[in-house]
Design a protein around this motif. Sequence first.
Motif, mmCIF file in Angstrom:
data_model
loop_
_atom_site.group_PDB
_atom_site.id
_atom_site.type_symbol
_atom_site.label_atom_id
_atom_site.label_comp_id
_atom_site.label_asym_id
_atom_site.label_seq_id
_atom_site.Cartn_x
_atom_site.Cartn_y
_atom_site.Cartn_z
ATOM 1 N N GLU A 445 0.830 -1.214 0.000
ATOM 2 C CA GLU A 445 0.000 0.000 0.000
ATOM 3 C C GLU A 445 0.862 1.261 0.000
ATOM 4 O O GLU A 445 0.477 2.272 -0.579
ATOM 5 C CB GLU A 445 -0.937 0.001 1.208
ATOM 6 N N VAL A 446 2.036 1.186 0.676
ATOM 7 C CA VAL A 446 2.930 2.349 0.706
ATOM 8 C C VAL A 446 3.432 2.627 -0.712
ATOM 9 O O VAL A 446 3.498 3.768 -1.161
ATOM 10 C CB VAL A 446 4.097 2.109 1.696
ATOM 11 N N ASP A 448 1.886 1.641 -3.496
ATOM 12 C CA ASP A 448 0.725 2.107 -4.263
ATOM 13 C C ASP A 448 0.473 3.582 -3.999
ATOM 14 O O ASP A 448 0.178 4.357 -4.924
ATOM 15 C CB ASP A 448 -0.532 1.313 -3.872
ATOM 16 N N ALA A 449 0.593 3.950 -2.707
ATOM 17 C CA ALA A 449 0.337 5.346 -2.332
ATOM 18 C C ALA A 449 1.306 6.267 -3.070
ATOM 19 O O ALA A 449 0.898 7.278 -3.638
ATOM 20 C CB ALA A 449 0.479 5.513 -0.822
ATOM 21 N N ALA A 450 2.589 5.880 -3.060
ATOM 22 C CA ALA A 450 3.595 6.719 -3.724
ATOM 23 C C ALA A 450 3.243 6.893 -5.199
ATOM 24 O O ALA A 450 3.292 8.000 -5.744
ATOM 25 C CB ALA A 450 4.965 6.099 -3.570
ATOM 26 N N GLU A 451 2.849 5.792 -5.843
ATOM 27 C CA GLU A 451 2.552 5.857 -7.272
ATOM 28 C C GLU A 451 1.299 6.702 -7.529
ATOM 29 O O GLU A 451 1.260 7.526 -8.437
ATOM 30 C CB GLU A 451 2.358 4.451 -7.830
ATOM 31 N N LEU A 452 0.307 6.465 -6.668
ATOM 32 C CA LEU A 452 -0.946 7.184 -6.841
ATOM 33 C C LEU A 452 -0.785 8.689 -6.646
ATOM 34 O O LEU A 452 -1.465 9.486 -7.279
ATOM 35 C CB LEU A 452 -1.945 6.651 -5.818
ATOM 36 N N PHE A 453 0.145 9.065 -5.740
ATOM 37 C CA PHE A 453 0.330 10.495 -5.483
ATOM 38 C C PHE A 453 1.306 11.130 -6.467
ATOM 39 O O PHE A 453 1.841 12.197 -6.211
ATOM 40 C CB PHE A 453 0.768 10.728 -4.036
ATOM 41 N N GLY A 454 1.571 10.441 -7.562
ATOM 42 C CA GLY A 454 2.293 11.064 -8.669
ATOM 43 C C GLY A 454 3.773 10.748 -8.743
ATOM 44 O O GLY A 454 4.478 11.345 -9.568
ATOM 45 N N ALA A 455 4.278 9.831 -7.893
ATOM 46 C CA ALA A 455 5.723 9.562 -7.902
ATOM 47 C C ALA A 455 6.105 8.689 -9.099
ATOM 48 O O ALA A 455 5.455 7.682 -9.361
ATOM 49 C CB ALA A 455 6.124 8.869 -6.612
ATOM 50 N N SER A 456 7.174 9.071 -9.789
ATOM 51 C CA SER A 456 7.692 8.226 -10.865
ATOM 52 C C SER A 456 8.487 7.080 -10.215
ATOM 53 O O SER A 456 8.718 7.094 -9.007
ATOM 54 C CB SER A 456 8.625 9.051 -11.748
ATOM 55 N N PHE A 459 11.615 8.421 -8.529
ATOM 56 C CA PHE A 459 11.258 9.244 -7.369
ATOM 57 C C PHE A 459 10.863 8.344 -6.201
ATOM 58 O O PHE A 459 11.274 8.547 -5.065
ATOM 59 C CB PHE A 459 10.105 10.179 -7.741
ATOM 60 N N LYS A 463 12.891 8.318 -2.811
ATOM 61 C CA LYS A 463 12.203 9.004 -1.715
ATOM 62 C C LYS A 463 11.533 8.031 -0.744
ATOM 63 O O LYS A 463 11.359 8.343 0.429
ATOM 64 C CB LYS A 463 11.156 9.949 -2.326
ATOM 65 N N VAL A 464 11.146 6.848 -1.242
ATOM 66 C CA VAL A 464 10.385 5.935 -0.380
ATOM 67 C C VAL A 464 11.146 4.624 -0.118
ATOM 68 O O VAL A 464 11.424 4.276 1.034
ATOM 69 C CB VAL A 464 8.994 5.624 -0.994
ATOM 70 N N LEU A 468 13.473 3.377 3.276
ATOM 71 C CA LEU A 468 12.849 2.350 4.108
ATOM 72 C C LEU A 468 13.738 1.121 4.281
ATOM 73 O O LEU A 468 13.620 0.407 5.270
ATOM 74 C CB LEU A 468 11.482 1.942 3.532
#
Lengths: 547, 352
Positions: A445-446, A448-456, A459, A463-464, A468
């Motif tokens: 989900e983390v 998915d969240a990154a992708e959904l919020f526009g991260a390439s 990125f 960034k994620v 981690l």
Amino acid sequence: MAKGDKGGLVLALSYLPLMAFFTFFYALPILSILFSTDATQLVSLLGDPYIIRLTVDTTVQAIASTVPSIMLAIPLAYFLSRYAFRGANLLRYLLLTPFFVPAFAVTEGIILMLGERGILNQILAALLRIDPPVLDVLYSMVAVVIAHVFYYLPLAVLILEQGFSSVDRELVDASEVSGASWFLTLKVAYLNRMIPFVTASSLLVFAFSFITYSTPILIGGKFTTLEVEIYSTRARPVSSSLALFQLMFTFLLSLAILALREKLYVKDASSTRGRMPKTPVLTTSGKVLLGYAIVLVAIELLPVYLVLAQSISSSTVVLFPTALSLDNLIRLFGTEFGFGIGFIDVILQSFSIATVVALFSVFASVLIVWQGSKREDVRKLMTALLSFPLSISRSSLALGMMLCYGFGFLRLYGSWTLIAAGHIAIIVPLITRVMEASWTRISPEVRDAAELFGASGIFRLLKVELPLIAPAIVASFLLAFSSSISEFTFSNFFSTLNLMTLPVSAAVLIDLRRLDLAAALNGLVIVVVMAAEAATSLVSEEAIRVV
Amino acid sequence: MDLEVRGVSKAYGGTRAVDGVTFRLPSGKILALLGPSGCGKTTTLKVISGLVSPDSGMVLFDGEDVTGLPPRERDIGMVFQNLALFPHLTVEENVAFPLEARGVSDSVARDRVRQVMDMVELDGLERRYPHELSGGQQQRVAIGRAISSNAKLLLLDEPLASLDPALKSEVSEVIRKVQRELRVTTVYVTHDQSEAILMSDLLAVMFEGQLDAFGETPIVYESPPTQSSASFLGATNQLPCTIEGVLEHEVMVSIGGRSVGVTKPIWWRGTGNEARLLFRPEDAKVVAQGHGVVRGKLVGLMYGGSRVVARVQTDYWKVECRGNTSRAYSALSSMLGKDVGIRINMERTILF
């Protein structure tokens, strides 16, 4: 670019890091062996009495190493999985020490223990009032088997403890409540569950003993194995045939281990519920097992202790040195190895190679796991391919690298690059597993969240994902560094009189019977490697679990 | 932004998770996707977000087909079921993530983050990490992150599922406030019917991958189009009846020999046909024997604080009745095991 072309490019890029690694570090060297093998020689080799004897000896030695390792490990694994007591973690850590310490250092400990003037002979001679040696087992297959038991017993305990811990508590309760005898309970609750774990640990100990190299070279005497024979004949054409034969055998072994590993994982997934609880050591059987565990761990630590004690003692081998001295270590700095290489040169060469290997391995494994995380098919291929190097014949691979890169177009023989390449070949699969274990703990989900919020993709990685798994990256670097420092097979294959690593110089000293200096050197390596392992375990649990 | 889902299907292996789902959500409205676990509501949400590609069908934003667009190009905000906050980033960095990922300049992002922090009432917590926050605060960070980039569509996947009742009401208020202020088109997935009814303008009920009911929330609640939707929306009691005929605005039915009028027939089956009368427990009361629509035996009584639940065994099914005073409990205690009547609020029954 058309959509289809772009999709094809993305697919190709996903496979690229994994395939590039296996092509350069495995496929090309193995193909080099294949192309330099004479088919008729390979056929005649299969009927050669010397090779048959060698194969039988290697197999007998591997079986002889496996059986006592497993038999001794079962009660200890059961004890660690069932009983709770203060110091359990310390006991487990001490038990694992010989497994983390480089094999050649443990082997020197065996020499200090079993040698003519070793501790065992000193004690026996004092007890029986006769001149040493009472026991003359060093430089024989028996010595190799003893060293392997010391070395692989912790590994067997680790695997078997997982098995005992995963026995379904409710199954044991159900069996006992139903009035089943202890034998029937053992059969229905324990045996079914433990068979895959016993098989897996046996196969691993067998495989590692089968591809043993440093131990027979150092304390095997006239006894030799297929791995050593490949090294001994490396300048002759017959070595390719031998290497191919050994590769085929170890490939089959790897397949068996891989098949079993899948089975263990499936079973593990279904057995997280109702695990056996740990009980305090209050019963008689618990106390007996605690005594057994303490004695076994003490014996396990003896070779490592002897090396460390010898390294800071000026006297001959003693159990409790009376006078501590750094003479051996100081003399080490005045010793010359090969063509005038000093100890400082060896340290610099070893540490430089280890640093390059660690950096490259971390980079390559991040790249492989990153691409694997994007596509399930790449991840599956990665898992399968990474299992093979675990029990591959290192001598064969080293020979293949020598043929492919040492003397071919690149002519890397005599350069540190070739040693580093050998280390990378076996360290990257290990580090990749550590990295993957950490990566899979990132919640989908983390991502998915990154992708959904526009991260390439990049990125998200920077960034994620990388932040981690930062602890795993540090742990991987340390693990790769310490593994490179202690690697012996490739280092020995590619060393020259101008280029050598710490394990090779230790082997030179042992060969010259300069055990005091070898102990000083090995003591130093043990301290470095153990410090790296301790730091690794501090920063990442995955590293220890995966190793 | 208008959202349209047109004939979307998705199967995993041999199982059809979503089967031909079609609906249209007008701009600025909240749609609650309601259904039991495994009914396909989260898969539908993921198809809308682009995290899952449908096997067939289309997703349209303002009439434009976005089915092939990757999630990051859809301009969506989402609150995940497990929140999916970035554990290594502070509250402020989490909220700023969508802006940073979309290349918004630092000064604009800073202003927007401040605005959002104020809106979701997180002022003062900017430098905290997710693990340093309470469950409600974490939920508000997730909402803040979802709205920070002024997304055209807000998706909420069971956002209140992991919260206790007090926090549920606090967070649901924040969601309503945000939705009201931003007037962003919102899809809200939940399995809780009261939550769905409270939060939504439009209600969609899903079963086994298919859309069972869709419409304005009060209409779907009061007149569910199918028996399964009616049951899921609380009409758990049912009695068999026979259609007798039509009298002005009522359908006359016979239950156990007694004629009663029903104002909300869903299907017209014609005189003489068998039908079923569905009603909610709160629309049924236990009364003395000889009164009410049907009779039966009071077989169970439970005290639930603000309400009392009674179970009556009729000739057909067990009927649950729900009263709301503790006085009812003491009165009913003496009737336990005896024959009683059931009075039903016929204006609120549903006929199938």
